[in-house]
Design an enzyme around this catalytic site. Structure first.
Site, PDB file in Angstrom:
ATOM      1  N   GLU B  60     -32.251  -1.622 -55.703  1.00 43.52           N
ATOM      2  CA  GLU B  60     -31.690  -1.508 -54.320  1.00 43.52           C
ATOM      3  C   GLU B  60     -32.233  -0.234 -53.839  1.00 43.52           C
ATOM      4  O   GLU B  60     -32.843  -0.247 -52.787  1.00 43.52           O
ATOM      5  CB  GLU B  60     -30.311  -1.461 -54.351  1.00 43.52           C
ATOM      6  N   HIS B 129     -16.912  -5.554 -56.392  1.00 47.14           N
ATOM      7  CA  HIS B 129     -17.559  -6.376 -55.323  1.00 47.14           C
ATOM      8  C   HIS B 129     -16.851  -6.546 -54.042  1.00 47.14           C
ATOM      9  O   HIS B 129     -16.979  -7.568 -53.303  1.00 47.14           O
ATOM     10  CB  HIS B 129     -17.947  -7.941 -56.065  1.00 47.14           C
TER      11      HIS B 129
END
Lengths: 338, 326
Positions: B60, B129
Site C-alpha cells: 500500500e 477490517h
C-alpha cells in the site's frame, strides 16, 4: 570529454564543496535553521551521475529526486545556487519561497522533484515519476539518489519489486557512505553489498563501483543510464563513498574513528580528480588556486548576497500553497443547492 | 435517470474520466483482472488495458507513493485501497508526501491523486477490517477528505476529485456499495466542498457523513412520528468542513446531534461541536449530543459489534436526550 569539460567538472566539485562548507558557516551564524546535512565527500557521486544524465535543460531534463542531503543534487540538475542558498536562509526568493528549507529543495522548472526527509520515501515517488515518463512516451528517465540506510525501509523492497514488474525507466543510485546516520552498515544490514539485495531478490540489473573517482562514476553511470533509457527497465547502481561531515550539524561523529576518516580523506574526490588533471597537465596548481578564488568570490558576492538580501515571506501568505489556491468551482464548489 | 448501485456509479465515473483523459489511471490491489473487491473498477481492465488499470502487489505505501510520483508530473491516478485499515500502511506517502509537496515546494508542484477507500464496519469483520479513521485524515493539512453518502455523490464527487488539483481522500463504506439511487444519465459533477441539507426540519439538526447520514434520516422519520421536525445535514466533506451550513441550521433549530460511526475522542463530532461553539454557541438551546462508537477495537462477536457501533435508534435517542425528552 575534452579538457574544458574536465576543468568544468573539477570546478563544479570544488564549487559544491565550498558551497556546502559556506552553509556550515551560515548555520553557525544562525542564518540557516533546522537540520542541515552536508554533501562534502560525496561530490563525485551526484556530479558524475548527473553529468551523464540530461540536466540543465529545463523541462526536458531527466527527473531527479533524493533525500534530505539534497542541495548539490538540485544544483547539478539545474537549480540556481543563489535560490538554493536563499531557500536555506528561509527567504521568499528561495527556490521554495522559504517553505521547504534545506531538506526540501525543489525546482520543478528543472525537473528536480525534491528532497524528502522520510528515509526511503523517494523510492516510490521516483518509480511514479518513471511511470509518468513511460506513460507519456518521453525519453526521460527518473533518477533517485538515496543512501544505504534507506535500503532497510519497506519502500525499498516494495518499490524495487514494482519497478521491475512494470519495467519502469528508473535509475536508483545508492550512495553507500557506510553509515545509517550513526550506525555502521555491518551493524544495520544483513547484506552489506547493497547491489546484491536487488539482483536475485528483484531480478534487477545492478552493480557496485567506487564512488570517489568521478571518472569511474561517470563510466558506471553512463552504462546504467543507457540501460534504463533504452527501455530495458530499472537499474540499481551502488557507489561506494564517504561523507566527511557528520550526518547533520548536530552529529559529533562519535561512532567512527579518526583513522577511518583519514583513510577516506586520502580518496577525497576533489583531490583525486585534481591530482589526475594536474598529472595530465590539463591545468596547473595556479589554475586551481584561481578557480577557488573565483568560486569563493561568487559564493560571497553573488550567492550569499542574494540570500542575505532576499525578503522574508509575508505572514499573510502563511496559508498559501496548502491546497490549490485558485480551484475551479465546478469541481470544488461549494455546493449551491442548500 | 437510471438507478445505479454505489459501485456502479464509481465505475461509471472512472470510465468516463478515463475515456476523456489518457492521464487518468487506476491503481490498486485486484482492481484489474479481478475487477475490484467491490466491483467498482470492473470491466475497466478489459477496456483500458494493464497500463492504465494497474493491479498492484500488496504494497500500500509504495503503490500509493508511485501514484503520487506520477501525479507530480501530470498523471491523474485513482488509487483504491481495499480497506481504510490498510491505508494506515500508506499514511507516510499520503500524509508526509501527498499532503505536503505543494507546500514544501512553495507551490511549484501539485499532487492530484485520488485515494478511494472504504472506511466502516460491515458484518463481523473484526478489529482490523472495521476501522473508520475519517478523523485521522481530516486532521491533515493539505488533503481534501470527502464522504459520498450514495451513488449520486459517489459518481459526481469522484469525477470532481479526478479533476481537482489537490490530493483527495474519498471515504466509502462497505455497507454502501450495493446501495441504489437514481442518478442522471448525462454527465454531472458534484463539488467536493459544501455540506448538504438532505432533509429540512425546524426542531433539531442531525449531522452525519458517509453511512451515518442514513442513520440520521431513519432517526428523523422516527422523530417525525413523535411530532419532532428534524433537519438532516450531510457533511459531505470532512476537510474542509462547511461550518456555514451548520451554523445556519443550528440558528434555526437550536438543538444538534452529531452521528459518527467512529470513536468519539478527537473525532468528527468533537470538531463539529467546537465549530458550533465558535460560530453560534448562543443559538443553542441544549447541549450538543454526540452519537458515536464505543471506544474499543471493533469486536468480532455480532452482539458485541452491534453494541459497539451506533445505529438509527441511538441517533433517535440522542435527539430525545438533546431535547430533554428522556
Amino acid at each position: 570529454m575534452d579538457n574544458a569539460d574536465k576543468k568544468r567538472l573539477l570546478r563544479e566539485m570544488i564549487f559544491y564543496r565550498r558551497f556546502e562548507e559556506r552553509t556550515f558557516e551560515a548555520y553557525m551564524e544562525r542564518k540557516i535553521g533546522g537540520f542541515l546535512h552536508l554533501y562534502s565527500g560525496q561530490e563525485a557521486v551526484a556530479t558524475g551521475v548527473l553529468e551523464m544524465a540530461v540536466t540543465g535543460q529545463g523541462k526536458d531534463n531527466d527527473y531527479v529526486i533524493t533525500g534530505y542531503r539534497d542541495h548539490i543534487h538540485a544544483i547539478k540538475t539545474g537549480a540556481s545556487p543563489s535560490e538554493v542558498m536563499a531557500e536555506l536562509y528561509g527567504k521568499e526568493n528561495g527556490c521554495c519561497k522559504g517553505r521547504g528549507g534545506s531538506m526540501h529543495i525543489f525546482d520543478a522548472s528543472q525537473n528536480f522533484m525534491g528532497g524528502y526527509a522520510l528515509v526511503g520515501q523517494p523510492f516510490p515517488l521516483a518509480a511514479g515519476l518513471a511511470m509518468g515518463c513511460k506513460h507519456k512516451g518521453t525519453d526521460q528517465i527518473a533518477i533517485c539518489f538515496l543512501g544505504d540506510g534507506a535500503n532497510n525501509q519497506g519502500t525499498f523492497h516494495e518499490t524495487m519489486n514494482m519497478a521491475k514488474i512494470w519495467n519502469l525507466p528508473v535509475l536508483f543510485v545508492c550512495e553507500n557512505n557506510g553509515y545509517a546516520i550513526g550506525t555502521h552498515i555491518n551493524r544495520s544490514t544483513a547484506q552489506p553489498d547493497q547491489y546484491k539485495r536487488v539482483d536475485t531478490a528483484y531480478c534487477m540489473e545492478s552493480s557496485q563501483h567506487d564512488g570517489m573517482d568521478i571518472d569511474n562514476v561517470m563510466a558506471a553511470a553512463k552504462e546504467a543510464i543507457d540501460y534504463v533509457r533504452s527501455g530495458k527497465g530499472p537499474y540499481f547502481l551502488e557507489l561506494m563513498t564517504y561523507r566527511f561531515r557528520g550526518h547533520s550539524m548536530s552529529d559529533s561523529k562519535g561512532y567512527r574513528t579518526r583513522e577511518e576518516e583519514k583513510e577516506w580523506e586520502k580518496r577525497d574526490p576533489i583531490k583525486l580528480y585534481s591530482d589526475k588533471l594536474l598529472k595530465a597537465k590539463v591545468l596547473t596548481e595556479a589554475d586551481i588556486k584561481a578557480m577557488e578564488k573565483e568560486i569563493d568570490d561568487e559564493i560571497e558576492n553573488v550567492i550569499i548576497k542574494f540570500a542575505e538580501e532576499g525578503p522574508e515571506p509575508k505572514v499573510e501568505d502563511l496559508n498559501k500553497y496548502v491546497l490549490d489556491d485558485n480551484p475551479d468551482p465546478r469541481w470544488i464548489g461549494p455546493l449551491q443547492n442548500n | 435517470m437510471a438507478e445505479l448501485a454505489y459501485w456502479e456509479a464509481i465505475r461509471r465515473a472512472h470510465d468516463e474520466e478515463m475515456a476523456r483523459d489518457k492521464m487518468v489511471i487506476a491503481m490498486g490491489e485486484d482492481i484489474g483482472v479481478a475487477g475490484g473487491t467491490y466491483k467498482a473498477t470492473s470491466g475497466l481492465y478489459e477496456k483500458y488495458g494493464e497500463e492504465r488499470v494497474i493491479d498492484t502487489p500488496i504494497s500500500e505505501n509504495s503503490y500509493t507513493g508511485i501514484g503520487i510520483g506520477a501525479a507530480m508530473i501530470g498523471m491523474r491516478p485513482v488509487i483504491e485501497i481495499m480497506s481504510i485499515n490498510f491505508a494506515l500502511l500508506a499514511l507516510d506517502t499520503i500524509v508526509n508526501a501527498a499532503a505536503k509537496i505543494r507546500y514544501m515546494s512553495g507551490g511549484q508542484l501539485e499532487v492530484p491523486i485520488v485515494v478511494r477507500t472504504p472506511g466502516g464496519t460491515a458484518h463481523q469483520l473484526a478489529a482490523q477490517h472495521s476501522a473508520r479513521l475519517a478523523r485521522m485524515f481530516m486532521s491533515t493539512s493539505g488533503l481534501r477528505v470527502v464522504t459520498p453518502r450514495g451513488p449520486l455523490d459517489a459518481y459526481g464527487m469522484l469525477k470532481s476529485a479526478i479533476r481537482s488539483n489537490d490530493p483527495v481522500i474519498i471515504i466509502e463504506h462497505e455497507q454502501m456499495y450495493n446501495m441504489k439511487e437514481e442518478i442522471p444519465d448525462e454527465e454531472y459533477f458534484r463539488p467536493l466542498e459544501g455540506a448538504e441539507i438532505v432533509r429540512e426540519g425546524s426542531d433539531i439538526t442531525l449531522i452525519g457523513y458517509n453511512y451515518s447520514v442514513h442513520l440520521c434520516l431513519e432517526a428523523a422519520k422516527k422523530l417525525e412520528a413523535d411530532g419532532i421536525s428534524a433537519e438532516v445535514i450531510d457533511l459531505r466533506s470532512l476537510k474542509p468542513i462547511d461550518r456555514e451550513t451548520i451554523r445556519k441550521s443550528v440558528e434555526k433549530t437550536h438543538n444538534v446531534v452529531i452521528a459518527e460511526e467512529d470513536e468519539a475522542p478527537v473525532g468528527v463530532g468533537s470538531e463539529i461541536i467546537t465549530g458550533i461553539n465558535e460560530d453560534c454557541f448562543f443559538a443553542l438551546d441544549s447541549q450538543p449530543v454526540r452519537v458515536h462508537a464505543a471506544d474499543v477495537p471493533v469486536p468480532y462477536n455480532a452482539t458485541l459489534e452491534k453494541a459497539a457501533i451506533p445505529n438509527a435508534d441511538d441517533v433517535y435517542q440522542g435527539a430525545l436526550k438533546a431535547l430533554g425528552k428522556i
